[in-house]
Scaffold this active site. Structure first.
Site, PDB file in Angstrom:
ATOM      1  N   ARG A   1       0.833  -1.199   0.000  1.00 50.77           N
ATOM      2  CA  ARG A   1       0.000   0.000   0.000  1.00 50.77           C
ATOM      3  C   ARG A   1       0.869   1.250   0.000  1.00 50.77           C
ATOM      4  NH1 ARG A   1      -3.583  -1.439   5.196  1.00 50.77           N
ATOM      5  NH2 ARG A   1      -1.478  -1.998   5.878  1.00 50.77           N
TER       6      ARG A   1
ATOM      7  N   ASP B   1       0.950   5.575   0.423  1.00 51.86           N
ATOM      8  CA  ASP B   1       0.236   6.638   1.124  1.00 51.86           C
ATOM      9  C   ASP B   1      -0.341   7.663   0.146  1.00 51.86           C
ATOM     10  OD1 ASP B   1       0.856   5.552   3.601  1.00 51.86           O
ATOM     11  OD2 ASP B   1       2.713   6.731   3.799  1.00 51.86           O
TER      12      ASP B   1
ATOM     13  N   ARG C   1      10.333   7.712   3.333  1.00 54.82           N
ATOM     14  CA  ARG C   1      10.194   9.151   3.584  1.00 54.82           C
ATOM     15  C   ARG C   1      11.027   9.592   4.786  1.00 54.82           C
ATOM     16  NH1 ARG C   1       3.885  10.073   3.839  1.00 54.82           N
ATOM     17  NH2 ARG C   1       4.603  12.146   4.499  1.00 54.82           N
TER      18      ARG C   1
END
Length: 271
Positions: free
Chosen positions: A49, A51, A196
Site C-alpha cells: 500500500r 500513502d 520518507r
C-alpha cells in the site's frame, strides 16, 4: 484462475492506495474498472500500500476470477474505464500460488527532489522541493552507514503495524542530475514511512543541519523521536518489485522515466 497486473499511477489526486470510505483511492479505481471488464465483482491484492500523494511506476496486484478474458482485454479494457492518473501496463495469468505481496523478494523506490531556490511549477506534487542547496557527497557518506540488515525502529511511523522492525536495506544511493537529487532505495521490504523518513534524514544532512555521522546515531538509537523528520510524499515513486523468475512477472523498473523529470534550465541553485 489468478491474474496479475502491473499498475502505474499518479498519486496526487488519491488518498493513497487502500480503499477507504468517501475518498478517492487507487484501489477503488482499479477494482471498479476490472469489475466492469469482468461483469463480476473483482477485489485485488497489492504488493504494498502507498500513502496519499505517493506515485507508482510499477505497482503489482493480483486477483482471482472465473471469468475468461485475454491479457489485452484485462489491461486495455480496464484502462478505458480508469481515470487519467491510473493505467494498467501489463496483465497476465499466473500460477495459483503467486501472491503480489508475499511472493515479492524485493522492492525499490525513487525519491525525487527538486533542489533549487524557486518552487516547482509543472513538476509540483511530482517532486519534493528543497530550496536549500544539498551536498550530495555528505548524503552519500551518511547513506553508507545505513545499508545492511538493521533494526529500523528509528525510521518507522508510530502507527506502523509490522511485526518486526528489522529490514535488509540493500541499496541507498544518492545522485544529482542537474537540479534533481534522486534517492534510490532498495530493500527486501519496507516499514511504514521508512523511505520518507530516510529521505528526510538525508536531506537534513545534505543541507548541513547535521553531520553525516548523525545517520548512524539515529539508527542505533532505535527511537523514532531521535530522527523525527518525515519528508513529503511528493516525489516518492514505487519503482520496482522483484519476484522469482518462475512467476513470469515482467521486469518493471521505470528509473529512466522517473529520472528524466528535468526542469527547464534556469538560474543556478540558490540564486
Amino acid at each position: 484462475m489468478r491474474i496479475a497486473a502491473i499498475v502505474e499511477y499518479d498519486g496526487s489526486g488519491f488518498s493513497g492506495w487502500q480503499r477507504q470510505d468517501d475518498v478517492p483511492t487507487v484501489q477503488q479505481s482499479v477494482e471498479e474498472a476490472l469489475t466492469r471488464i469482468a461483469a463480476a465483482e473483482i477485489r485485488v491484492v497489492t504488493a504494498g500500500r502507498t500513502d496519499a500523494g505517493v506515485h507508482a511506476s510499477a505497482q503489482v496486484i493480483h486477483f482471482d476470477t472465473h471469468v475468461e478474458r485475454t491479457p489485452r482485454a484485462w489491461a486495455h479494457g480496464a484502462n478505458s474505464y480508469l481515470p487519467p492518473g491510473v493505467a494498467i501496463l501489463w496483465a497476465g495469468r499466473v500460477a495459483d500460488d503467486f501472491h503480489a505481496r508475499y511472493s515479492a523478494t524485493g522492492r525499490e523506490y525513487r525519491y525525487v527532489i527538486l533542489n533549487r531556490s524557486i518552487r516547482p511549477t509543472y513538476l509540483a506534487r511530482r517532486v519534493t522541493h528543497e530550496y536549500r542547496p544539498l551536498d550530495v557527497a555528505r548524503m552519500q557518506v551518511a547513506a553508507r552507514s545505513l545499508v545492511g540488515t538493521h533494526d529500523f525502529t528509528s525510521f518507522r511511523a508510530v502507527e506502523c503495524q509490522a511485526k518486526s522492525p528489522v529490514r535488509e536495506l540493500r541499496r541507498l544511493e544518492i545522485s544529482r542530475q542537474g537540479e534533481l537529487v534522486i534517492v534510490h532505495v532498495a530493500a527486501n521490504a519496507f516499514l511504514h514511512h521508512m523511505v520518507r523518513n530516510l529521505a528526510g534524514l538525508l536531506m537534513a544532512i545534505g543541507a548541513g543541519e547535521h553531520a553525516p555521522e548523525w545517520a548512524r546515531d539515529v539508527l542505533d538509537a532505535r527511537d523514532r523521536t531521535v530522527g523525527d523528520i518525515t519528508a513529503s510524499p511528493d516525489g516518492l515513486y514505487l519503482s520496482r518489485i522483484d519476484y522469482p523468475p518462475a512467476f513470469g512477472i515482467p521486469g518493471s523498473d521505470a528509473a529512466p522515466l522517473i529520472e528524466s523529470l528535468q526542469p527547464r534550465t534556469g538560474p543556478a541553485i540558490g540564486a
